[in-house]
Design a protein around this motif. Structure first.
Motif, PDB file in Angstrom:
ATOM      1  N   ARG A  11       0.953  -1.394   0.034  1.00 61.28           N
ATOM      2  CA  ARG A  11      -0.144  -0.133  -0.046  1.00 61.28           C
ATOM      3  C   ARG A  11       1.112   1.147   0.092  1.00 61.28           C
ATOM      4  N   LEU A  12       0.599   2.022  -0.900  1.00 67.26           N
ATOM      5  CA  LEU A  12       1.294   3.449  -0.852  1.00 67.26           C
ATOM      6  C   LEU A  12       0.302   4.389  -0.672  1.00 67.26           C
ATOM      7  N   VAL A  13       0.537   5.384   0.183  1.00 65.68           N
ATOM      8  CA  VAL A  13      -0.184   6.443   0.337  1.00 65.68           C
ATOM      9  C   VAL A  13       0.361   7.648  -0.430  1.00 65.68           C
ATOM     10  N   PHE A  14      -0.041   8.513  -1.292  1.00 60.17           N
ATOM     11  CA  PHE A  14       0.588   9.180  -2.064  1.00 60.17           C
ATOM     12  C   PHE A  14      -0.061  10.700  -1.783  1.00 60.17           C
ATOM     13  N   PHE A  15       0.801  11.567  -1.089  1.00 51.70           N
ATOM     14  CA  PHE A  15       0.058  12.988  -0.669  1.00 51.70           C
ATOM     15  C   PHE A  15       0.389  13.772  -2.096  1.00 51.70           C
ATOM     16  N   GLN A  16      -0.672  13.903  -2.807  1.00 50.62           N
ATOM     17  CA  GLN A  16      -0.448  14.477  -4.061  1.00 50.62           C
ATOM     18  C   GLN A  16      -1.554  15.949  -3.756  1.00 50.62           C
ATOM     19  N   TRP A  17      -0.819  17.020  -4.248  1.00 51.64           N
ATOM     20  CA  TRP A  17      -1.382  18.131  -4.513  1.00 51.64           C
ATOM     21  C   TRP A  17      -3.045  18.218  -4.744  1.00 51.64           C
ATOM     22  N   ASP A  18      -3.575  19.221  -4.395  1.00 50.17           N
ATOM     23  CA  ASP A  18      -5.074  19.108  -4.885  1.00 50.17           C
ATOM     24  C   ASP A  18      -5.210  19.652  -6.399  1.00 50.17           C
ATOM     25  N   HIS A  19      -5.281  18.730  -7.258  1.00 52.74           N
ATOM     26  CA  HIS A  19      -5.153  19.107  -8.689  1.00 52.74           C
ATOM     27  C   HIS A  19      -6.698  18.878  -9.376  1.00 52.74           C
ATOM     28  N   CYS A  53      -3.836  17.535   6.055  1.00 53.85           N
ATOM     29  CA  CYS A  53      -4.174  16.342   6.695  1.00 53.85           C
ATOM     30  C   CYS A  53      -2.953  16.218   7.999  1.00 53.85           C
ATOM     31  N   ASP A  54      -3.261  15.201   8.704  1.00 52.60           N
ATOM     32  CA  ASP A  54      -2.362  14.685   9.880  1.00 52.60           C
ATOM     33  C   ASP A  54      -1.835  13.596   9.396  1.00 52.60           C
ATOM     34  N   TYR A  55      -0.443  13.414   9.506  1.00 54.44           N
ATOM     35  CA  TYR A  55       0.248  12.211   8.662  1.00 54.44           C
ATOM     36  C   TYR A  55      -0.082  11.326   9.770  1.00 54.44           C
ATOM     37  N   ALA A  56       0.107  11.344  11.117  1.00 56.13           N
ATOM     38  CA  ALA A  56       0.090  10.095  11.700  1.00 56.13           C
ATOM     39  C   ALA A  56      -1.569   9.681  11.762  1.00 56.13           C
ATOM     40  N   GLU A  57      -2.613  10.372  11.685  1.00 53.41           N
ATOM     41  CA  GLU A  57      -4.127  10.051  11.442  1.00 53.41           C
ATOM     42  C   GLU A  57      -3.950   9.165  10.033  1.00 53.41           C
ATOM     43  N   ILE A  58      -3.362   9.815   9.027  1.00 52.09           N
ATOM     44  CA  ILE A  58      -3.478   8.752   7.965  1.00 52.09           C
ATOM     45  C   ILE A  58      -2.802   7.657   7.877  1.00 52.09           C
ATOM     46  N   PRO A  64       0.047   2.182   5.612  1.00 49.71           N
ATOM     47  CA  PRO A  64       0.768   2.259   4.439  1.00 49.71           C
ATOM     48  C   PRO A  64       2.213   1.388   4.601  1.00 49.71           C
ATOM     49  N   ASP A  65       2.636   0.951   3.358  1.00 46.88           N
ATOM     50  CA  ASP A  65       3.854   0.192   3.496  1.00 46.88           C
ATOM     51  C   ASP A  65       5.011   1.219   2.960  1.00 46.88           C
ATOM     52  N   LEU A  66       4.580   2.412   2.238  1.00 46.97           N
ATOM     53  CA  LEU A  66       5.366   3.506   1.774  1.00 46.97           C
ATOM     54  C   LEU A  66       4.621   4.937   1.534  1.00 46.97           C
ATOM     55  N   THR A  67       5.137   5.601   1.731  1.00 51.84           N
ATOM     56  CA  THR A  67       4.465   7.042   1.689  1.00 51.84           C
ATOM     57  C   THR A  67       5.170   7.969   0.506  1.00 51.84           C
ATOM     58  N   LEU A  68       4.513   8.678  -0.241  1.00 52.34           N
ATOM     59  CA  LEU A  68       5.079   9.439  -1.336  1.00 52.34           C
ATOM     60  C   LEU A  68       4.456  10.762  -1.330  1.00 52.34           C
ATOM     61  N   PHE A  69       5.410  11.802  -1.228  1.00 47.75           N
ATOM     62  CA  PHE A  69       5.067  13.190  -1.290  1.00 47.75           C
ATOM     63  C   PHE A  69       5.159  14.203  -2.419  1.00 47.75           C
ATOM     64  N   LYS A  82      -1.323  20.931   3.099  1.00 47.72           N
ATOM     65  CA  LYS A  82      -0.461  20.905   4.364  1.00 47.72           C
ATOM     66  C   LYS A  82      -0.445  19.676   5.205  1.00 47.72           C
ATOM     67  N   ILE A  83       0.713  19.192   5.483  1.00 54.26           N
ATOM     68  CA  ILE A  83       0.922  18.177   6.361  1.00 54.26           C
ATOM     69  C   ILE A  83       1.446  17.828   7.318  1.00 54.26           C
ATOM     70  N   THR A  84       0.791  17.600   8.522  1.00 58.22           N
ATOM     71  CA  THR A  84       1.765  17.738  10.099  1.00 58.22           C
ATOM     72  C   THR A  84       1.879  16.443  10.552  1.00 58.22           C
ATOM     73  N   ASN A  85       2.642  16.350  11.565  1.00 54.59           N
ATOM     74  CA  ASN A  85       3.086  15.458  12.310  1.00 54.59           C
ATOM     75  C   ASN A  85       3.790  14.161  11.408  1.00 54.59           C
ATOM     76  N   THR A  86       4.687  14.529  10.633  1.00 55.59           N
ATOM     77  CA  THR A  86       5.352  13.922   9.836  1.00 55.59           C
ATOM     78  C   THR A  86       6.613  13.073  10.616  1.00 55.59           C
ATOM     79  N   ASN A  87       6.654  13.438  11.722  1.00 54.04           N
ATOM     80  CA  ASN A  87       7.669  12.914  12.263  1.00 54.04           C
ATOM     81  C   ASN A  87       7.452  11.527  13.100  1.00 54.04           C
ATOM     82  N   THR A  88       6.016  11.015  12.883  1.00 48.53           N
ATOM     83  CA  THR A  88       5.686   9.997  13.597  1.00 48.53           C
ATOM     84  C   THR A  88       5.605   8.847  12.378  1.00 48.53           C
ATOM     85  N   HIS A  89       5.411   7.527  12.928  1.00 46.00           N
ATOM     86  CA  HIS A  89       5.584   6.309  12.005  1.00 46.00           C
ATOM     87  C   HIS A  89       6.985   6.284  11.182  1.00 46.00           C
TER      88      HIS A  89
END
Length: 608
Positions: A11-19, A53-58, A64-69, A82-89
């Motif tokens: 599973r890949l979570v892709f943090f993509q801009w709002d296009h 979003c909150d990265y920890a909540e996502i 996810p097995d991998l996240t892509l920003f 805007k993405i917060t709490n990226t220092n978790t997980h």
């Protein structure tokens, strides 16, 4: 246990801009973003997050097995999330995606994002990006452009268009500027209008299947990869839709597998007419080249031929101490190697016109031929009007010529692009360092001292030296030794000098900028320490605008004392950065901003 568990896609979570679709945006831009997600879905179970979003909540929700920003995009109606709490997980690997041109002026914003999100490995869609961001090229891989074969294929259209001319034609595309008029004046052509991405007419441009069918109905279609020698989507879309690609010979195009008169036609301003005359006189040759080009694209450059991110994911899972991941080329696969073997990724070393001019200007500047160097840097702006490397070097030239005001204005603009237009947390560290130095050269030493800690996470060798100058001029209370943390990466390359050489250079700059007292103190100060024995007292607030500067400084200091740093703007407390405007936006709900008009009028603020 269910056997399907063993075969599920990671599973890949892709943090993509709002296009989201924009009525004025070119339709093909949205298609590009959708096709990127489709390509990732060939190997991953993709979850797209396009909201604040909150990265920890996502991560808790989707595991996810991998996240892509996605980052560094030069918005054409899209919104940066805007993405917060990226220092978790921390066990979940993170990758950055530079989804932009290699010369984009949002690169400093991209590097800021990566630092804030704790990301150390990146992919770029452009083959030339490593040449434009050498500070990170060791950890930078290429996930190159491709086509969706469901859109770009042979529709069986009758070849009723001899030549189709599509794409913009301005300074960024010197090959097109030369070749397109020669073709247009000699052969019947279907000419697409040159609407800019941001134009209200951009939505009228052909895109998707309509564009592919127009290509499929054409015999030959010329395009180029800009002054940077890049491989753009058109290089794949044209032969992918079974039209004959006519293009410029570059290292990147050849790396993609294109061979002259085999699966494409290389031309320049000297032979384009001769070659096209030959092709139109030999339709069997056009057909042969077109068929081979079509085969190349559908065998190597579709959504099914871009596994690089998936390869990194698999290799990284089993990466051992003393190993690293490299890429065999911009279109190549990734592999693990021993670090001791000193193997490196193979990057394109092209002949980008702006890089050549920058190098030429640097050699001239080293010889103190400032006027000639300026000419080289200014010519870069003919290709890309916002190129940050050229603007930064023009600021250095201004300092060398004693024009501190001009240097300051250029550096203010560079910082604005990153922290205001893009919205990054902090600017490029080298640009910020020289912004402070320009203030000193303007005689505003105390102002520089007050601002030196405004971006506490910034750390760079040039920034350390700027702080060293402030300390030696008597405006700091101690010794400046070493960096404050891990050095932040910059898009700029500066001359390799020792501290003593650099201080001698800046001493000379102060003299040229009519600051002899400061230059004299700098010469007398002990290396690496504070020059309190001969310090200069320079007024912080000068002239008629002094009261406004006191207000800005006082308000920002109050925000810190009240511990409202989360609402504190990310721009310096100066009128040229519209600090109070950004503060009002943070503190006052949009519905209540009308009540602030009397304050704006009194302080001559810009509209909120």
């Amino acid at each position: 246990m269910n056997s399907n568990v063993h075969h599920r896609k990671p599973r890949l979570v892709f943090f993509q801009w709002d296009h989201q679709p924009n009525a004025n945006a070119a339709g093909y831009l949205l298609l590009h973003m959708q096709q990127q997600a489709k390509c990732l879905a060939t190997h991953f179970d993709v979850v797209i997050i396009s909201r604040d979003c909150d990265y920890a909540e996502i991560c808790d929700r989707y595991e996810p097995d991998l996240t892509l920003f996605e980052s560094g995009y030069r918005s054409h109606g899209s919104r940066r999330i805007k993405i917060t709490n990226t220092n978790t997980h921390v066990a979940v690997p993170k990758l950055g995606l530079h989804n932009a041109d290699p010369w984009c002026d949002r690169r400093a914003g991209f590097l800021s994002d990566m630092e804030q999100w704790g990301i150390e490995t990146y992919f770029a869609i452009a083959t030339m990006t490593p040449e434009y961001m050498p500070a990170v090229k060791e950890n930078l891989f290429v996930w190159p452009n491709f086509i969706d074969p469901e859109v770009y294929h042979d529709y069986g259209q009758q070849k009723v268009i001899p030549v189709t001319l599509t794409g913009q034609v301005y300074g960024l595309y010197p090959w097109r500027q030369t070749v397109f008029p020669m073709i247009r004046d000699r052969y019947p052509c279907l000419v697409s209008p040159q609407h800019a991405y941001e134009s209200k007419l951009a939505s009228q441009l052909l895109s998707g299947e309509a564009y592919a069918r127009a290509l499929n109905a054409s015999l030959v279609v010329p395009t180029c990869g800009t002054m940077g020698g890049e491989v753009v989507r058109k290089h794949f879309e044209i032969p992918g839709a079974k039209a004959c690609l006519v293009t410029e010979r570059t290292a990147a195009v050849e790396a993609a597998g294109f061979v002259d008169m085999e699966n494409c036609v290389f031309v320049d301003g000297h032979n384009v007419v001769e070659r096209l005359d030959y092709l139109f006189a030999h339709p069997d040759e056009i057909q042969r080249i077109t068929t081979a080009g079509h085969s190349l694209i559908h065998s190597r450059h579709t959504v099914n031929h871009r596994p690089q991110i998936y390869q990194w994911f698999l290799l990284n899972k089993g990466l051992q101490f003393g190993e690293k991941i490299i890429q065999s080329g911009p279109f190549g696969e990734l592999a693990k190697v021993k670090r001791v073997a000193k193997h490196e990724s193979v990057h394109i070393v092209g002949k980008a016109s702006d890089r050549a001019l920058l190098n030429q200007g640097d050699l001239l500047l080293e010889q103190d031929r400032v006027g000639e160097a300026k000419h080289c840097y200014a010519r870069c702006l003919d290709y890309v009007s916002y190129l940050p490397e050229a603007k930064f070097r023009l600021a250095i030239c201004a300092l060398r010529e004693g024009d501190a005001d001009r240097a300051y204005d250029l550096l203010v603009d560079l910082v604005k692009v990153t922290v205001i237009e893009y919205g990054a947390v902090d600017p490029d560290p080298v640009e910020w360092a020289y912004f402070l130095l320009a203030l000193i050269c303007k005689g505003q030493l105390e102002r520089a001292r007050r601002l030196q800690d405004f971006y506490p996470s910034l750390s760079h060798e040039e920034f350390r030296r700027a702080r060293l100058v402030i300390a030696q001029l008597g405006c700091s209370g101690g010794v400046v030794a070493g960096l404050y943390g891990r050095e932040r990466k910059s898009i700029h390359q500066v001359p390799d000098r020792s501290d003593s050489e650099w201080l001698t250079w800046f001493d000379n700059i102060l003299e040229r900028c009519q600051q002899p007292d400061l230059a004299n103190v700098l010469r007398q100060a002990p290396a690496g320490g504070s020059g309190t024995s001969a310090k200069v007292t320079a007024p912080y607030f000068k002239g008629d605008a002094g009261w406004r500067l006191r207000l800005y400084s006082g308000v920002d200091g109050l925000m810190v004392k009240l511990r409202l740093t989360n609402l504190r703007p990310n721009v310096p407390p100066l009128p040229e950065f519209r600090y109070l405007r950004h503060l009002v936006r943070a503190l006052v709900p949009k519905s209540q901003r009308g009540a602030m008009r009397w304050i704006r009028t009194a302080l001559s603020w810009p509209p909120v």
